[in-house]
Design an enzyme around this catalytic site. Structure first.
Site, PDB file in Angstrom:
ATOM      1  N   CYS A 160      33.045  42.590  25.711  1.00 24.76           N
ATOM      2  CA  CYS A 160      33.735  41.932  24.459  1.00 24.76           C
ATOM      3  C   CYS A 160      35.545  42.189  23.875  1.00 24.76           C
ATOM      4  O   CYS A 160      36.193  41.641  23.544  1.00 24.76           O
ATOM      5  CB  CYS A 160      32.912  42.602  23.118  1.00 24.76           C
ATOM      6  N   HIS A 161      36.226  43.391  25.440  1.00 17.38           N
ATOM      7  CA  HIS A 161      37.402  43.522  25.016  1.00 17.38           C
ATOM      8  C   HIS A 161      38.363  42.166  25.510  1.00 17.38           C
ATOM      9  O   HIS A 161      39.089  41.798  24.897  1.00 17.38           O
ATOM     10  CB  HIS A 161      37.868  44.575  25.733  1.00 17.38           C
ATOM     11  N   ASN A 205      27.623  45.156  20.434  1.00 20.06           N
ATOM     12  CA  ASN A 205      27.264  45.295  21.657  1.00 20.06           C
ATOM     13  C   ASN A 205      27.071  46.930  22.385  1.00 20.06           C
ATOM     14  O   ASN A 205      28.404  47.709  21.633  1.00 20.06           O
ATOM     15  CB  ASN A 205      28.761  45.588  22.353  1.00 20.06           C
ATOM     16  N   TYR A 207      37.822  34.222  19.725  1.00 18.80           N
ATOM     17  CA  TYR A 207      36.522  34.352  18.372  1.00 18.80           C
ATOM     18  C   TYR A 207      36.322  32.563  18.913  1.00 18.80           C
ATOM     19  O   TYR A 207      34.382  32.084  17.984  1.00 18.80           O
ATOM     20  CB  TYR A 207      36.845  34.896  17.570  1.00 18.80           C
ATOM     21  N   GLU A 220      42.836  43.883  33.460  1.00 21.19           N
ATOM     22  CA  GLU A 220      41.894  42.997  34.674  1.00 21.19           C
ATOM     23  C   GLU A 220      42.649  41.983  34.780  1.00 21.19           C
ATOM     24  O   GLU A 220      42.537  40.716  35.195  1.00 21.19           O
ATOM     25  CB  GLU A 220      40.866  42.795  33.551  1.00 21.19           C
TER      26      GLU A 220
END
Length: 109
Positions: free
Chosen positions: A77-78, A69, A46, A104
């Protein structure tokens, strides 16, 4: 839909080229623009996202922008995690955030 199917089948860059217009405030748009630069398999804190968005002290504002979002897979945003590497805040739930990051390759199962 084709890009989403490709993403979930393993083409992790399939969503990158999809044009989006999420609306939002100027600050939210800066945050979301920076998020789209974070490639699959990578994460950002962040604090680092706040710095990249133009205000190093705006960690909470970055979190709020993520909460608003409107298209979270396209504006990923994850991929934002706490500076200690832990998972915090995700509208879809932390288990889904963890699943996406494992999918991912950013986190181990």
């Amino acid at each position: 839909m084709q890009a989403l199917r490709a993403y979930f089948k393993g083409d992790l860059g399939a969503l990158d080229g999809v044009a989006v217009d999420p609306g939002g405030t100027p600050f939210q748009r800066r945050v979301w623009s920076e998020l789209r630069k974070i490639r699959a398999g990578s994460t950002i804190s962040y604090g680092n996202l706040a710095e990249r968005s133009g205000n190093a002290l705006a960690r909470r504002a970055v979190g709020a922008a993520n909460a608003f979002n409107p298209i979270p897979l396209f504006i990923p945003c994850h991929r934002v995690i706490a500076s200690d590497g832990s998972l915090h805040g995700y509208g879809g739930g932390l288990e889904n955030k963890r699943w996406l990051l494992v999918h991912e390759g950013a986190f181990l199962a």
